[in-house]
Design a protein around this motif. Structure first.
Motif, PDB file in Angstrom:
ATOM      1  N   ASP A 374     -10.392 -12.646   5.259  1.00  0.00           N
ATOM      2  CA  ASP A 374     -10.597 -12.647   6.628  1.00  0.00           C
ATOM      3  C   ASP A 374      -8.850 -11.652   6.895  1.00  0.00           C
ATOM      4  OD1 ASP A 374     -10.252 -11.857   9.753  1.00  0.00           O
ATOM      5  OD2 ASP A 374     -11.448 -13.209  10.028  1.00  0.00           O
ATOM      6  N   VAL A 375      -9.109 -10.614   6.612  1.00  0.00           N
ATOM      7  CA  VAL A 375      -7.838 -10.026   6.738  1.00  0.00           C
ATOM      8  C   VAL A 375      -6.603 -10.212   7.972  1.00  0.00           C
ATOM      9  CG1 VAL A 375      -5.600  -7.738   7.114  1.00  0.00           C
ATOM     10  CG2 VAL A 375      -7.957  -7.498   5.827  1.00  0.00           C
ATOM     11  N   ASP A 376      -7.538 -10.331   8.805  1.00  0.00           N
ATOM     12  CA  ASP A 376      -6.336 -10.795  10.546  1.00  0.00           C
ATOM     13  C   ASP A 376      -6.171 -11.989  10.533  1.00  0.00           C
ATOM     14  OD1 ASP A 376      -6.758  -8.344  11.774  1.00  0.00           O
ATOM     15  OD2 ASP A 376      -8.954  -9.090  12.530  1.00  0.00           O
ATOM     16  N   ASP A 389       9.270 -10.773  11.892  1.00  0.00           N
ATOM     17  CA  ASP A 389       9.692 -10.265  10.172  1.00  0.00           C
ATOM     18  C   ASP A 389      10.121 -10.004   8.723  1.00  0.00           C
ATOM     19  OD1 ASP A 389      10.245  -8.005  12.813  1.00  0.00           O
ATOM     20  OD2 ASP A 389      11.818  -9.511  12.734  1.00  0.00           O
ATOM     21  N   TRP A 390       8.727 -11.182   9.001  1.00  0.00           N
ATOM     22  CA  TRP A 390       8.638 -11.990   7.015  1.00  0.00           C
ATOM     23  C   TRP A 390       8.512 -10.796   6.130  1.00  0.00           C
ATOM     24  CZ3 TRP A 390       4.605 -10.840   4.071  1.00  0.00           C
ATOM     25  CH2 TRP A 390       2.953  -9.847   4.445  1.00  0.00           C
ATOM     26  N   PRO A 427      -2.968  -4.831  10.730  1.00  0.00           N
ATOM     27  CA  PRO A 427      -3.515  -5.089  10.340  1.00  0.00           C
ATOM     28  C   PRO A 427      -3.646  -4.607   8.870  1.00  0.00           C
ATOM     29  CG  PRO A 427      -4.582  -5.584  11.330  1.00  0.00           C
ATOM     30  CD  PRO A 427      -3.863  -4.578  12.227  1.00  0.00           C
ATOM     31  N   GLU A 428      -3.909  -3.375   8.340  1.00  0.00           N
ATOM     32  CA  GLU A 428      -4.282  -1.871   8.099  1.00  0.00           C
ATOM     33  C   GLU A 428      -2.649  -1.627   7.402  1.00  0.00           C
ATOM     34  OE1 GLU A 428      -5.123  -1.776  10.686  1.00  0.00           O
ATOM     35  OE2 GLU A 428      -7.822  -2.546  10.315  1.00  0.00           O
ATOM     36  N   GLY A 432      -2.040  -2.957   3.037  1.00  0.00           N
ATOM     37  CA  GLY A 432      -1.380  -1.827   2.630  1.00  0.00           C
ATOM     38  C   GLY A 432       0.514  -2.362   2.301  1.00  0.00           C
ATOM     39  N   SER A 433       0.667  -2.548   2.710  1.00  0.00           N
ATOM     40  CA  SER A 433       2.683  -3.295   2.165  1.00  0.00           C
ATOM     41  C   SER A 433       2.030  -4.624   0.836  1.00  0.00           C
ATOM     42  CB  SER A 433       3.106  -3.929   3.387  1.00  0.00           C
ATOM     43  OG  SER A 433       4.668  -4.334   2.959  1.00  0.00           O
ATOM     44  N   LEU A 434       1.155  -5.263   1.543  1.00  0.00           N
ATOM     45  CA  LEU A 434       0.843  -6.774   0.441  1.00  0.00           C
ATOM     46  C   LEU A 434       0.651  -6.056  -0.685  1.00  0.00           C
ATOM     47  CD1 LEU A 434      -1.057  -8.411   3.136  1.00  0.00           C
ATOM     48  CD2 LEU A 434       1.440  -8.998   1.403  1.00  0.00           C
ATOM     49  N   LYS A 435       0.094  -4.652  -0.244  1.00  0.00           N
ATOM     50  CA  LYS A 435      -0.866  -4.354  -1.724  1.00  0.00           C
ATOM     51  C   LYS A 435       0.191  -4.414  -3.142  1.00  0.00           C
ATOM     52  CE  LYS A 435      -5.524  -3.464  -0.526  1.00  0.00           C
ATOM     53  NZ  LYS A 435      -6.075  -2.633   0.097  1.00  0.00           N
ATOM     54  N   SER A 436       0.904  -2.902  -2.134  1.00  0.00           N
ATOM     55  CA  SER A 436       2.060  -2.347  -2.756  1.00  0.00           C
ATOM     56  C   SER A 436       3.301  -3.830  -3.779  1.00  0.00           C
ATOM     57  CB  SER A 436       2.888  -1.297  -1.959  1.00  0.00           C
ATOM     58  OG  SER A 436       3.333  -2.023  -0.729  1.00  0.00           O
TER      59      SER A 436
END
Length: 532
Positions: A374-376, A389-390, A427-428, A432-436
């Protein structure tokens, strides 16, 4: 243990024979019937609320549930019913409280063997020659069950008990002993045999050399005689003041009476006969014919073989396998042994289960549920833990920013004049930032031993190639997805192989889910076996 389950069988049959009776059974562990069926119990049932809920009634196992209301569901805080309340419910609505079939099956499996009880009871007994005082032989002829009390008295003796055995025995002197055949349960026999004990020389009991053909009979008789002497020394007829407390007095008596009135000792309202009193009473009423006992000793039947005391490692493994097969759902052994896809799916199902402070739930079937993300919920959890600001808390990035700050003062002044406005990250965008980040981590790990240790989905090669250049585009082309199932199974096989046939985490987890791995008989590595 077998004695307990035999009692369970007797109690069940009594309630079947007398429909007006209900019976509940527990021991030092509590509701051990529920312990036996622990894998199949409803979630609301726990040790705190199980008292006075489990009964045998009309030959069947019943469980009285918690009170249920349409608004609130199960009331977990409801108190346990009293005995009168439980009996009233059983007498009027017993069909509603019949335990679920898996629960009854788990309990009945332990006692159904007693339906043809003579055979199973005989298998639990052991007959052995004992060199005993004639008085004990006469007592056992009248009350064979007293052997249990005598064995326990010897087995659980303390220094105070042995005071009666440091002088010539008053009740059972060693002078008039004869050979006889005594029937024990296997447990009692093992308790008596396995304890090392040397009698006091003043007792009159001496043993022949260990090489003597009847040494075991002399030793068993000596130990059993000590047990009987200890019982008689505690009899109120021998020592009427033995139970008088050193704190005896009006204050102590009032205190003790108060505890009894409040049922502090949880005493069952039944009359318990002191075994020592019973033995002494029997000795006064029976005749002891020493000559007859000696004639019988000349033609005693052979004693039972006690090789069952020694269990080989292979026999122990077989016993453990049988115990596991009884507690796990039935499976096709050949199919389960070599279906590595089932192993992988079962581990995924295990990981997806929710665990609590009470432990993790073991899935019986690997297709019960699938791992979900669950992404959210994930991003909200990160925000709560790391703050809004993590994303800016990467230590390497902070170091780089500090270096840039020293060399670029204009940018710093510009930033000071334009305070950063907080922006809400969707969340999207966050994913995207997490994937990068993860992609960058993959590039870094691909050149390490960690990256090379994984098997990928492309031709089963390692995560990167030795000829990989620094070009990020080339690295992306070579970074094939990791084969999660292949790596999982390979690691499980490697862990299983490292157990060297002993119990370990891999076999324990898989067996708890009904999966059995084959014996490690080939010489290939875990990865090769996984690929095969």
């Amino acid at each position: 243990v077998e004695d307990e389950w035999f009692i369970v069988y007797l109690v069940r049959e009594i309630t079947r024979e007398f429909p007006g009776l209900a019976a509940r059974i527990d021991d030092n562990d509590g509701e051990f019937l529920l312990i036996e069926a622990a894998d199949f119990l409803p979630k609301w049932l726990n040790p705190e609320n199980s008292e006075n809920r489990v009964f045998f009634y009309k030959g069947e196992l019943h469980i009285i549930p918690l009170s249920e209301t349409s608004e609130q569901g199960w009331d977990l805080s409801a108190p346990c019913p009293t005995i009168p309340q439980a009996l009233a419910l059983l007498s009027t609505r017993s069909e509603e409280f019949l335990a679920a079939e898996p629960i009854r099956a788990a309990v009945y499996k332990r006692i159904d063997g007693y339906v043809g009880y003579p055979e199973k009871i005989q298998a639990s007994l052991h007959r052995a020659h004992c060199y005993l005082p004639a008085g004990i032989v006469a007592v056992l002829r009248q009350r064979p069950s007293l052997v249990a009390a005598a064995v326990q008295a010897f087995y659980l003796r303390d220094p105070g008990d042995l005071r009666a055995c440091r002088r010539p025995f008053r009740t059972f002197p060693a002078e008039q002993r004869v050979m006889t055949l005594v029937t024990f349960t296997r447990c009692l026999y093992a308790q008596l045999v396995q304890q090392k004990f040397v009698p006091d020389r003043r007792s009159g009991y001496t043993l022949p050399a260990p090489s003597h053909p009847q040494y075991r009979a002399y030793e068993l008789g000596m130990k059993l005689a000590h047990g009987f002497e200890i019982l008689c020394s505690k009899s109120s007829k021998v020592a009427p003041d033995a139970k008088r407390n050193v704190l005896n007095g009006p204050l102590w008596e009032r205190f003790l009476r108060s505890l009894k009135e409040k049922d502090y000792f949880k005493v069952k309202h039944s009359v318990e006969v002191n075994p020592g009193d019973e033995i002494l009473t029997l000795l006064q009423t029976i005749s002891i014919d020493l000559k007859e006992f000696e004639r019988e000793a000349a033609c005693l039947p052979p004693e039972d073989d006690d090789s069952w005391l020694d269990i080989t490692p292979d026999a122990l493994d077989q016993m453990l396998k049988e115990a596991r097969s009884e507690s796990l759902p039935s499976t096709n052994e050949e199919e389960q042994k070599y279906d590595l896809e089932t192993v992988a799916e079962s581990m995924k199902a295990f990981v997806s289960k929710v665990s609590t402070h009470e432990g993790a739930e073991m899935p019986w079937s690997s297709d019960e549920s699938h791992v979900t993300f669950d992404v959210d919920s994930f991003t909200r959890a990160l925000d709560r833990i790391l703050g809004a600001d993590w994303e800016e808390l990467d230590s390497d990035d902070l170091d780089e920013e500090e270096e840039l700050d020293f060399s670029d003062g204009d940018d710093e002044d510009l930033d000071a004049g334009n305070p950063r406005q907080e922006q809400k990250v969707s969340p999207e965008e966050l994913m995207g930032s997490l994937k990068s980040y993860m992609k960058e981590m993959d590039r870094e790990l691909a050149q390490t031993n960690v990256g090379k240790s994984f098997t990928t989905q492309k031709r089963g090669v390692t995560a990167t190639s030795e000829s990989a250049g620094p070009d990020p585009g080339a690295e992306d082309a070579e970074l094939a997805p990791v084969d999660v199932d292949m790596n999982l199974v390979a690691n499980l096989l490697e862990s299983y192989s490292a157990q060297a046939g002993l119990a370990g985490p891999t076999s324990n987890i898989l067996q708890s889910m009904g999966l059995t791995l084959p014996e490690n008989t080939d010489l290939t590595g875990p990865s090769s076996r996984a690929e095969q």
